[in-house]
Scaffold this active site. Structure first.
Site, mmCIF file in Angstrom:
data_model
loop_
_atom_site.group_PDB
_atom_site.id
_atom_site.type_symbol
_atom_site.label_atom_id
_atom_site.label_comp_id
_atom_site.label_asym_id
_atom_site.label_seq_id
_atom_site.Cartn_x
_atom_site.Cartn_y
_atom_site.Cartn_z
ATOM 1 N N HIS A 1 0.739 -1.348 0.007
ATOM 2 C CA HIS A 1 0.000 0.078 -0.015
ATOM 3 C C HIS A 1 0.724 1.111 -0.024
ATOM 4 O O HIS A 1 0.242 2.369 0.280
ATOM 5 C CB HIS A 1 -1.160 0.114 1.346
ATOM 6 C CG HIS A 1 -2.069 -0.897 0.928
ATOM 7 N ND1 HIS A 1 -2.669 -1.506 2.120
ATOM 8 C CD2 HIS A 1 -2.396 -1.625 0.132
ATOM 9 C CE1 HIS A 1 -3.632 -2.055 1.840
ATOM 10 N NE2 HIS A 1 -3.569 -2.538 0.429
ATOM 11 N N GLY B 1 -1.980 -8.517 12.688
ATOM 12 C CA GLY B 1 -2.290 -7.548 12.951
ATOM 13 C C GLY B 1 -3.079 -6.777 12.009
ATOM 14 O O GLY B 1 -3.068 -5.585 11.658
HETATM 15 C C1 BJW Z 1 -3.560 -5.672 16.985
HETATM 16 C C2 BJW Z 1 -3.115 -4.776 18.081
HETATM 17 C C3 BJW Z 1 -2.097 -5.393 18.489
HETATM 18 C C4 BJW Z 1 -4.794 -3.914 16.990
HETATM 19 N N1 BJW Z 1 -1.403 -6.738 18.253
HETATM 20 N N2 BJW Z 1 -3.301 -6.872 16.771
HETATM 21 C C5 BJW Z 1 -16.248 -4.982 -2.285
HETATM 22 C C6 BJW Z 1 -15.824 -6.374 -2.064
HETATM 23 C C7 BJW Z 1 -14.552 -6.576 -2.153
HETATM 24 C C8 BJW Z 1 -13.639 -5.883 -2.380
HETATM 25 C C9 BJW Z 1 -14.027 -4.367 -2.464
HETATM 26 C C10 BJW Z 1 -15.434 -4.066 -2.587
HETATM 27 N N3 BJW Z 1 -15.493 -2.719 -2.929
HETATM 28 C C11 BJW Z 1 -14.384 -2.270 -3.163
HETATM 29 C C12 BJW Z 1 -13.541 -3.217 -2.838
HETATM 30 C C13 BJW Z 1 -12.195 -2.890 -3.217
HETATM 31 C C14 BJW Z 1 -11.389 -2.321 -2.042
HETATM 32 C C15 BJW Z 1 -11.745 -2.907 -0.645
HETATM 33 O O1 BJW Z 1 -11.271 -3.759 -0.170
HETATM 34 N N4 BJW Z 1 -12.801 -2.234 -0.090
HETATM 35 C C16 BJW Z 1 -13.183 -2.837 1.194
HETATM 36 C C17 BJW Z 1 -13.638 -1.716 2.060
HETATM 37 C C18 BJW Z 1 -14.498 -3.658 1.018
HETATM 38 N N5 BJW Z 1 -9.923 -2.368 -2.097
HETATM 39 C C19 BJW Z 1 -9.310 -1.588 -3.003
HETATM 40 O O2 BJW Z 1 -9.521 -0.673 -3.697
HETATM 41 C C20 BJW Z 1 -7.836 -1.846 -3.113
HETATM 42 N N6 BJW Z 1 -7.391 -1.901 -4.716
HETATM 43 C C21 BJW Z 1 -8.006 -3.014 -5.544
HETATM 44 O O3 BJW Z 1 -8.899 -3.634 -4.955
HETATM 45 O O4 BJW Z 1 -7.494 -2.897 -6.574
HETATM 46 C C22 BJW Z 1 -8.078 -3.781 -7.829
HETATM 47 C C23 BJW Z 1 -7.522 -5.074 -7.511
HETATM 48 C C24 BJW Z 1 -8.039 -6.088 -8.367
HETATM 49 C C25 BJW Z 1 -7.687 -7.551 -8.196
HETATM 50 C C26 BJW Z 1 -6.306 -7.522 -7.741
HETATM 51 C C27 BJW Z 1 -5.516 -6.717 -7.019
HETATM 52 C C28 BJW Z 1 -6.238 -5.294 -7.176
HETATM 53 C C29 BJW Z 1 -6.938 -0.642 -2.527
HETATM 54 C C30 BJW Z 1 -6.962 -0.825 -1.171
HETATM 55 C C31 BJW Z 1 -6.309 0.281 -0.626
HETATM 56 C C32 BJW Z 1 -6.436 0.381 0.892
HETATM 57 N N7 BJW Z 1 -5.542 1.687 1.471
HETATM 58 C C33 BJW Z 1 -5.371 1.791 2.770
HETATM 59 C C34 BJW Z 1 -4.608 3.391 2.983
HETATM 60 C C35 BJW Z 1 -3.385 3.126 2.571
HETATM 61 C C36 BJW Z 1 -2.621 4.540 2.842
HETATM 62 C C37 BJW Z 1 -2.786 4.881 4.490
HETATM 63 O O5 BJW Z 1 -2.294 4.261 5.313
HETATM 64 O O6 BJW Z 1 -3.211 5.919 4.846
HETATM 65 O O7 BJW Z 1 -4.505 0.813 3.379
HETATM 66 S S1 BJW Z 1 -7.073 1.816 3.852
HETATM 67 C C38 BJW Z 1 -6.214 1.045 4.912
HETATM 68 O O8 BJW Z 1 -6.891 -0.391 5.462
HETATM 69 C C39 BJW Z 1 -4.900 0.921 4.794
HETATM 70 C C40 BJW Z 1 -4.465 -0.432 5.586
HETATM 71 O O9 BJW Z 1 -3.331 -0.979 4.848
HETATM 72 C C41 BJW Z 1 -5.707 -1.344 5.111
HETATM 73 C C42 BJW Z 1 -6.040 -2.506 6.028
HETATM 74 O O10 BJW Z 1 -6.066 -2.091 7.362
HETATM 75 P P1 BJW Z 1 -5.411 -3.181 8.456
HETATM 76 O O11 BJW Z 1 -3.799 -3.157 8.498
HETATM 77 O O12 BJW Z 1 -6.022 -4.025 8.453
HETATM 78 O O13 BJW Z 1 -5.839 -2.231 9.864
HETATM 79 P P2 BJW Z 1 -7.198 -2.212 10.608
HETATM 80 O O14 BJW Z 1 -7.261 -0.914 11.304
HETATM 81 O O15 BJW Z 1 -8.364 -2.505 9.757
HETATM 82 O O16 BJW Z 1 -7.155 -3.822 11.486
HETATM 83 C C43 BJW Z 1 -6.065 -3.577 12.518
HETATM 84 C C44 BJW Z 1 -6.209 -5.048 13.222
HETATM 85 O O17 BJW Z 1 -5.170 -5.078 14.003
HETATM 86 C C45 BJW Z 1 -7.327 -5.217 14.143
HETATM 87 O O18 BJW Z 1 -7.987 -6.565 13.680
HETATM 88 C C46 BJW Z 1 -7.151 -5.159 15.392
HETATM 89 O O19 BJW Z 1 -7.705 -6.182 16.301
HETATM 90 C C47 BJW Z 1 -5.646 -5.620 15.248
HETATM 91 N N8 BJW Z 1 -4.824 -5.135 16.443
HETATM 92 N N9 BJW Z 1 -3.857 -3.713 18.003
HETATM 93 C C48 BJW Z 1 -2.064 -7.329 17.252
HETATM 94 N N10 BJW Z 1 -1.291 -4.789 19.535
#
Ligand code: BJW
Length: 233
Positions: free
Chosen positions: A109, A175
């Site tokens: 990302h 995480g």
């Molecule tokens: C702990 C802890 C501790 C806490 N110890 N654990 C409908 C269905 C399916 C997909 C889609 C859909 N509609 C749209 C889509 C696609 C879309 C998507 O997924 N949307 C969803 C909302 C459904 N995705 C995209 O658009 C992506 N691109 C794409 O799909 O391109 C087409 C493609 C096609 C085919 C192949 C490949 C590609 C792009 C996604 C971009 C995400 N960008 C962000 C921002 C990045 C920049 C920034 O940082 O600002 O990325 S959003 C944000 O979420 C960031 C993160 O990397 C990402 C994931 O978050 P993460 O890391 O999981 O954090 P949290 O907060 O959600 O979870 C934290 C976890 O840690 C929790 O579970 C806690 O319990 C745990 N935790 N403390 C251990 N101490």
């Protein structure tokens, strides 16, 4: 845990939480204070670039004040001591894996400490303020944006990630909430390849049921314990 030859590790915001970096979807996380549509989409950036540049400037500033934690350091140790293939993929835009000593980290990302020029499309290292519109170091145009992947954009190096998932014998997710694709689908890709699957997360994630094994607790405790197990064979 049995011996493995090829491991793919995916990390998310939870691994950096104990370093003091906010996660996205937890209580008090970034998405409670900022609208995704405003700060993490190309449309939001086109609508209000100052808001978006300011959001990433403040996260870049916050990054300078935090340090890697035992989970980052344990993965760096694994890279040094594991004799097989290891691919560390992170969804995080922070540089804590690198600062902990991991030499090869795939930032799917993007990175806070990188800029993407919307004129010449070059990616360049960047650790300053972007909201004052500095020139691109390559083409001089004042058209830098954060080099991060927003919703609707293609994450980096997907071919390399899918190739590694297709031949790994262990996939470990650390995480991450399993709410964002394509990363949330990696566990199923690994399972199709016949890999063992392990989740290390504070609590059950949205995708927990896809994993053969889930362990729940803070990454700073679970990851060093798991690394110790793998290296002990
Ligand atoms: C702990 C802890 C501790 C806490 N110890 N654990 C409908 C269905 C399916 C997909 C889609 C859909 N509609 C749209 C889509 C696609 C879309 C998507 O997924 N949307 C969803 C909302 C459904 N995705 C995209 O658009 C992506 N691109 C794409 O799909 O391109 C087409 C493609 C096609 C085919 C192949 C490949 C590609 C792009 C996604 C971009 C995400 N960008 C962000 C921002 C990045 C920049 C920034 O940082 O600002 O990325 S959003 C944000 O979420 C960031 C993160 O990397 C990402 C994931 O978050 P993460 O890391 O999981 O954090 P949290 O907060 O959600 O979870 C934290 C976890 O840690 C929790 O579970 C806690 O319990 C745990 N935790 N403390 C251990 N101490």
């Amino acid at each position: 845990m049995a011996e493995f030859e090829s491991i793919v590790i995916l990390t998310g915001a939870g691994i950096s939480a104990e370093s003091g970096i906010d996660t996205f979807r937890d209580a008090g996380g970034l998405w409670e204070r900022h609208r995704i549509e405003d700060v993490a989409t190309p449309e939001g950036f086109a609508r209000d670039p100052d808001l978006v540049l300011g959001f990433y400037d403040s996260r870049r500033e916050a990054l300078a004040k935090v340090e890697p934690n035992p989970a980052h350091r344990a993965l760096a140790r694994l890279e040094r001591e594991f004799p097989g293939d290891l691919l560390l993929v992170t969804q995080n835009v922070d540089d804590l894996h690198k600062r902990a000593g991991s030499s090869e980290v795939l930032h799917m990302h993007g990175e806070l400490l990188s800029a993407l020029c919307t004129s010449c499309e070059m990616r360049t290292p960047f650790d300053a303020t972007m909201s004052n519109r500095p020139p691109c170091p390559v083409c001089q145009a004042p058209t830098l944006r954060p080099d991060v992947v927003w919703f609707g954009e293609m994450p980096y190096q997907m071919d390399r990630i899918y190739a590694a998932l297709g031949k790994c014998d262990l996939f470990v997710s650390i995480g991450t909430s399993g709410a964002v694709y394509p990363a949330a689908g990696f566990v199923q890709e690994a399972r199709l390849a016949g890999a063992a699957t392990l989740e290390l997360n504070l609590e059950p994630s949205e995708g927990s049921h896809f994993f053969a094994e889930s362990r729940h607790g803070p990454a700073g405790q679970l990851v060093p314990e798991w690394v110790e197990e793998v290296l002990a064979g």
